[in-house]
Scaffold this motif. Structure first.
Motif, PDB file in Angstrom:
ATOM      1  N   THR A   1       6.969  35.213  89.362  1.00  0.00           N
ATOM      2  CA  THR A   1       6.467  34.174  89.991  1.00  0.00           C
ATOM      3  C   THR A   1       7.574  33.045  89.810  1.00  0.00           C
ATOM      4  N   LEU A   2       8.162  32.757  88.647  1.00  0.00           N
ATOM      5  CA  LEU A   2       8.992  31.556  88.400  1.00  0.00           C
ATOM      6  C   LEU A   2      10.276  32.033  88.784  1.00  0.00           C
ATOM      7  N   LEU A   3      10.653  33.311  88.644  1.00  0.00           N
ATOM      8  CA  LEU A   3      11.863  34.062  88.992  1.00  0.00           C
ATOM      9  C   LEU A   3      12.098  33.982  90.284  1.00  0.00           C
ATOM     10  N   GLU A   4      11.132  34.271  91.151  1.00  0.00           N
ATOM     11  CA  GLU A   4      11.224  34.348  92.792  1.00  0.00           C
ATOM     12  C   GLU A   4      11.362  32.569  93.132  1.00  0.00           C
ATOM     13  N   ASP A   5      10.770  31.876  92.655  1.00  0.00           N
ATOM     14  CA  ASP A   5      10.859  30.502  92.820  1.00  0.00           C
ATOM     15  C   ASP A   5      12.351  29.995  92.693  1.00  0.00           C
ATOM     16  N   HIS A   6      12.633  30.295  91.346  1.00  0.00           N
ATOM     17  CA  HIS A   6      14.114  29.756  90.843  1.00  0.00           C
ATOM     18  C   HIS A   6      15.219  30.227  91.906  1.00  0.00           C
ATOM     19  N   LEU A   7      15.041  31.586  92.237  1.00  0.00           N
ATOM     20  CA  LEU A   7      15.914  32.138  92.994  1.00  0.00           C
ATOM     21  C   LEU A   7      15.889  31.470  94.497  1.00  0.00           C
ATOM     22  N   ASP A   8      14.575  31.307  94.827  1.00  0.00           N
ATOM     23  CA  ASP A   8      14.622  30.850  96.329  1.00  0.00           C
ATOM     24  C   ASP A   8      15.047  29.287  96.442  1.00  0.00           C
ATOM     25  N   ARG A   9      14.828  28.488  95.348  1.00  0.00           N
ATOM     26  CA  ARG A   9      15.230  27.292  95.364  1.00  0.00           C
ATOM     27  C   ARG A   9      16.688  27.163  95.356  1.00  0.00           C
ATOM     28  N   GLN A  10      17.269  27.856  94.446  1.00  0.00           N
ATOM     29  CA  GLN A  10      18.971  27.928  94.247  1.00  0.00           C
ATOM     30  C   GLN A  10      19.354  28.400  95.764  1.00  0.00           C
ATOM     31  N   LEU A  11      18.880  29.153  96.465  1.00  0.00           N
ATOM     32  CA  LEU A  11      19.616  29.767  97.677  1.00  0.00           C
ATOM     33  C   LEU A  11      19.213  28.714  98.875  1.00  0.00           C
ATOM     34  N   GLN A  12      18.093  28.293  98.662  1.00  0.00           N
ATOM     35  CA  GLN A  12      17.882  27.106  99.882  1.00  0.00           C
ATOM     36  C   GLN A  12      18.647  25.836  99.631  1.00  0.00           C
ATOM     37  N   ARG A  13      18.792  25.383  98.428  1.00  0.00           N
ATOM     38  CA  ARG A  13      19.728  24.378  98.136  1.00  0.00           C
ATOM     39  C   ARG A  13      21.338  24.558  98.403  1.00  0.00           C
ATOM     40  N   ASP A  14      21.538  25.744  98.065  1.00  0.00           N
ATOM     41  CA  ASP A  14      23.077  26.151  98.216  1.00  0.00           C
ATOM     42  C   ASP A  14      23.584  26.757  99.548  1.00  0.00           C
ATOM     43  N   ALA A  15      22.631  27.666 100.027  1.00  0.00           N
ATOM     44  CA  ALA A  15      22.926  28.309 101.370  1.00  0.00           C
ATOM     45  C   ALA A  15      22.070  28.245 102.583  1.00  0.00           C
ATOM     46  N   GLY A  16      20.859  27.244 102.393  1.00  0.00           N
ATOM     47  CA  GLY A  16      20.003  27.159 103.414  1.00  0.00           C
ATOM     48  C   GLY A  16      19.248  28.299 103.870  1.00  0.00           C
ATOM     49  N   MET A  17      18.895  29.383 102.898  1.00  0.00           N
ATOM     50  CA  MET A  17      18.156  30.368 103.131  1.00  0.00           C
ATOM     51  C   MET A  17      17.352  30.718 101.923  1.00  0.00           C
ATOM     52  N   PRO A  18      16.227  31.487 102.221  1.00  0.00           N
ATOM     53  CA  PRO A  18      15.359  31.907 101.063  1.00  0.00           C
ATOM     54  C   PRO A  18      16.156  33.341 100.624  1.00  0.00           C
ATOM     55  N   HIS A  19      15.372  33.608  99.376  1.00  0.00           N
ATOM     56  CA  HIS A  19      15.922  34.782  98.682  1.00  0.00           C
ATOM     57  C   HIS A  19      15.932  36.084  99.531  1.00  0.00           C
ATOM     58  N   ILE A  20      14.819  36.472 100.298  1.00  0.00           N
ATOM     59  CA  ILE A  20      14.610  37.450 100.977  1.00  0.00           C
ATOM     60  C   ILE A  20      15.824  37.686 101.932  1.00  0.00           C
ATOM     61  N   TYR A  21      16.029  36.584 102.718  1.00  0.00           N
ATOM     62  CA  TYR A  21      17.254  36.504 103.559  1.00  0.00           C
ATOM     63  C   TYR A  21      18.678  36.887 103.187  1.00  0.00           C
ATOM     64  N   TYR A  22      18.546  36.300 101.905  1.00  0.00           N
ATOM     65  CA  TYR A  22      20.189  36.543 101.036  1.00  0.00           C
ATOM     66  C   TYR A  22      20.275  38.059 100.926  1.00  0.00           C
ATOM     67  N   GLY A  23      19.029  38.661 100.483  1.00  0.00           N
ATOM     68  CA  GLY A  23      19.161  40.044 100.125  1.00  0.00           C
ATOM     69  C   GLY A  23      19.282  40.812 101.275  1.00  0.00           C
ATOM     70  N   LEU A  24      18.843  40.581 102.476  1.00  0.00           N
ATOM     71  CA  LEU A  24      19.249  41.268 103.775  1.00  0.00           C
ATOM     72  C   LEU A  24      20.768  41.147 104.229  1.00  0.00           C
ATOM     73  N   LEU A  25      21.162  40.030 104.099  1.00  0.00           N
ATOM     74  CA  LEU A  25      22.750  39.999 104.158  1.00  0.00           C
ATOM     75  C   LEU A  25      23.519  40.786 103.233  1.00  0.00           C
ATOM     76  N   VAL A  26      23.083  40.718 101.910  1.00  0.00           N
ATOM     77  CA  VAL A  26      23.786  41.782 100.774  1.00  0.00           C
ATOM     78  C   VAL A  26      23.530  43.248 101.406  1.00  0.00           C
ATOM     79  N   LYS A  27      22.575  43.553 101.654  1.00  0.00           N
ATOM     80  CA  LYS A  27      22.502  44.991 102.208  1.00  0.00           C
ATOM     81  C   LYS A  27      23.306  45.293 103.366  1.00  0.00           C
ATOM     82  N   LEU A  28      23.428  44.271 104.307  1.00  0.00           N
ATOM     83  CA  LEU A  28      24.141  44.560 105.633  1.00  0.00           C
ATOM     84  C   LEU A  28      25.621  44.555 105.402  1.00  0.00           C
ATOM     85  N   SER A  29      25.895  43.696 104.033  1.00  0.00           N
ATOM     86  CA  SER A  29      27.470  43.452 103.932  1.00  0.00           C
ATOM     87  C   SER A  29      27.854  44.922 103.283  1.00  0.00           C
ATOM     88  N   SER A  30      27.023  45.562 102.406  1.00  0.00           N
ATOM     89  CA  SER A  30      27.363  46.981 101.793  1.00  0.00           C
ATOM     90  C   SER A  30      27.268  48.229 102.601  1.00  0.00           C
TER      91      SER A  30
END
Length: 188
Positions: free
Chosen positions: A49-78
């Motif tokens: 729970t803490l890890l998902e919150d940590h990663l979500d907050r970092q990505l929201q702050r730095d990229a304006g997206m939740p962790h799940i969206y970042y993961g989708l972009l990574v999957k598509l990029s590869s």
């Protein structure tokens, strides 16, 4: 009690209405967690729970997206040509098709992903990562890697990293058994 994973005792259980022999038989068959298993389970729940919150907050702050969206972009990029069939993307992301559709719609509003008809199957759709989406991914990746390192890998010894990898592999395999018709998210 946060989770009912140990046998209820004393007043913690509260009043229980007797619903018959079937309920009693089920209760007797329950393999309650031992004290050690309960400790590990609660620690796991807290850490994830803490890890998902940590990663979500970092990505929201730095990229304006939740962790799940970042993961989708990574999957598509590869993926080849940065494209993937939506059903395959849902399976790789381990999410429901409905959740994927909603996420892709949100990513489309930013111009990071687009949908297109699948050339091999007119009923299917592909998602593809746009140049703008790839640029966002490249910009946000260093901060995300730093957050992952800080939260996990900088805290573990190389032996613990190997153990964690093996434990997660065994858990993932058990939760998505081959050929069983299991009710997995991407099938819903």
């Amino acid at each position: 009690m946060e989770y009912m994973t140990m046998a209820p005792t004393g007043s913690e259980a509260g009043p229980v209405e007797d619903t018959g022999k079937e309920t009693a038989a089920r209760a007797e068959e329950t393999r309650w967690l031992s004290d050690e298993e309960q400790r590990v389970w609660l620690t796991y729940v807290q850490a994830t729970t803490l890890l998902e919150d940590h990663l979500d907050r970092q990505l929201q702050r730095d990229a304006g997206m939740p962790h799940i969206y970042y993961g989708l972009l990574v999957k598509l990029s590869s993926a080849p040509r940065r494209r993937m069939r939506m059903t395959q993307l849902a399976m790789e992301a381990k999410i429901t098709r409905s959740r994927l559709s909603h996420a892709i719609a949100r990513l489309e509003t930013h111009g990071w992903v687009q949908r297109e008809e699948c050339p091999s199957d007119k009923r299917g759709q592909n998602a593809f990562l746009t140049e703008q989406g790839f640029d966002v991914l490249k910009r946000s990746a260093p901060g995300h890697v730093a957050a992952v390192r800080q939260a996990i890998f900088d805290r573990l010894t190389p032996e613990q990293v190997g153990q964690l990898g093996e434990i997660m592999r065994v858990m993932a395999e058990g939760l998505q058994p081959e050929g069983t018709g299991a009710d997995l998210p991407w099938r819903r």
